[in-house]
Design an enzyme around this catalytic site. Structure first.
Site, PDB file in Angstrom:
ATOM      1  N   HIS A 100      63.315 -22.102 -75.424  1.00 10.76           N
ATOM      2  CA  HIS A 100      64.229 -23.124 -75.943  1.00 10.76           C
ATOM      3  C   HIS A 100      63.850 -24.520 -75.485  1.00 10.76           C
ATOM      4  CE1 HIS A 100      66.891 -19.857 -77.107  1.00 10.76           C
ATOM      5  NE2 HIS A 100      66.721 -19.364 -75.902  1.00 10.76           N
ATOM      6  N   HIS A 150      65.482 -28.880 -66.837  1.00  6.01           N
ATOM      7  CA  HIS A 150      64.958 -28.711 -68.193  1.00  6.01           C
ATOM      8  C   HIS A 150      65.489 -29.860 -69.048  1.00  6.01           C
ATOM      9  CE1 HIS A 150      68.862 -26.562 -68.176  1.00  6.01           C
ATOM     10  NE2 HIS A 150      69.010 -27.165 -69.343  1.00  6.01           N
ATOM     11  N   HIS A 177      66.820 -31.518 -73.027  1.00  2.00           N
ATOM     12  CA  HIS A 177      67.403 -31.292 -74.351  1.00  2.00           C
ATOM     13  C   HIS A 177      67.192 -32.527 -75.212  1.00  2.00           C
ATOM     14  CE1 HIS A 177      69.700 -27.648 -73.291  1.00  2.00           C
ATOM     15  NE2 HIS A 177      69.905 -28.229 -72.120  1.00  2.00           N
ATOM     16  N   HIS A 197      68.682 -31.806 -67.596  1.00  3.48           N
ATOM     17  CA  HIS A 197      69.718 -31.052 -66.883  1.00  3.48           C
ATOM     18  C   HIS A 197      69.106 -30.508 -65.609  1.00  3.48           C
ATOM     19  CE1 HIS A 197      72.386 -30.051 -70.649  1.00  3.48           C
ATOM     20  NE2 HIS A 197      72.462 -31.311 -70.282  1.00  3.48           N
ATOM     21  N   THR A 208      75.811 -24.277 -71.521  1.00  2.38           N
ATOM     22  CA  THR A 208      75.798 -24.753 -72.912  1.00  2.38           C
ATOM     23  C   THR A 208      75.212 -23.720 -73.864  1.00  2.38           C
ATOM     24  OG1 THR A 208      73.650 -25.826 -72.675  1.00  2.38           O
ATOM     25  CG2 THR A 208      75.590 -27.157 -72.172  1.00  2.38           C
TER      26      THR A 208
HETATM   27 ZN   LIG Z   1      70.709 -27.624 -70.357  1.00  2.00          ZN
END
Ligand SMILES: [Zn+2]
Length: 220
Positions: free
Chosen positions: A58, A83, A85, A102, A170
């Site tokens: 992801h 990581h 986003h 994050h 999330t």
């Molecule tokens: Zn995250």
């Protein structure tokens, strides 16, 4: 045997969908009304560590051992991983950011804390500069390129003012009880860096969730 297992599986799936859809303390959110007050300072004790980088399917994830810590009041949290986003997830007064980092921490008692660093398009980000070329070509677990160190201090803005709210994971199962801290000052990354990340991981952020009865605290 089948008759017994199938209903259990269905029940598990239904319970998962439940928290993500009807939880009252979900992340991310749009931070609008806040309660401004004196909040404990964030004291970072992050140390350089050998790089452990993965495409987790992801996003790009960088894992840490026990060497980097965050102190808030008398609580101590250990950095587990960070990581990214795109777009940024949490918004500030309606503003959507093109990216967020994050940084996930855990206390000794198991309390999860997500530290969110928002990024705007501007100057090149030195840490992303060293990470982006090292993203593994496929999702096949952690890679440890020889001799490469990573220091999460590179993801911290100069100003340590923050928002804090009760949030959640999330991604499914969207577990609640996660402490969310969003730093007020965004960092910058270049348009080319954003494009490079988005070529691998486009639109991997969850939409903003209703605030419901929560109060977002804001440091003075
Ligand atoms: Zn995250």
């Amino acid at each position: 045997m089948k008759l017994f297992i199938v209903p259990l599986l269905l029940y598990a799936l239904a319970a998962t969908a439940n928290t993500c859809d009807s939880g009252q303390r979900q992340s991310p959110i749009d931070i609008t009304a806040t309660a401004r007050q004196k909040l404990p300072a964030l004291t970072f004790d992050y140390r350089a560590a050998p790089l452990k980088i993965a495409d987790d399917g992801h996003t790009v994830r960088v894992r840490f051992g026990n060497g980097s810590q965050l102190h808030i009041g008398n609580q101590r949290y250990t950095l587990q991983q960070f990581h990214f986003h795109t777009p940024g997830g949490d918004r500030i007064a309606g503003e959507e950011f093109p990216m967020a980092a994050h940084l996930l921490h855990k206390s000794q008692s198991g309390q999860l804390l997500a530290l969110v660093v928002l990024l705007r398009v501007g100057a090149e980000n030195p840490l992303l500069n060293s990470l982006l070329p090292l993203i593994p070509v496929k999702a096949d677990g952690d890679h440890m390129p020889a001799g490469v160190m990573v220091d999460a201090n590179g993801l911290l803005p100069a100003s340590r003012g923050y928002y804090r709210y009760a949030g959640s994971l999330t991604a499914s199962p969207c577990t609640e009880g996660v402490d969310w801290i969003v730093l007020k000052q965004p960092l910058e990354l270049s348009a080319a860096q954003l494009a490079q990340y988005r070529k691998r991981f486009a639109d991997n952020a969850r939409a903003v969730q209703p605030v419901h009865q929560r109060i977002v605290l804001e440091s003075l």
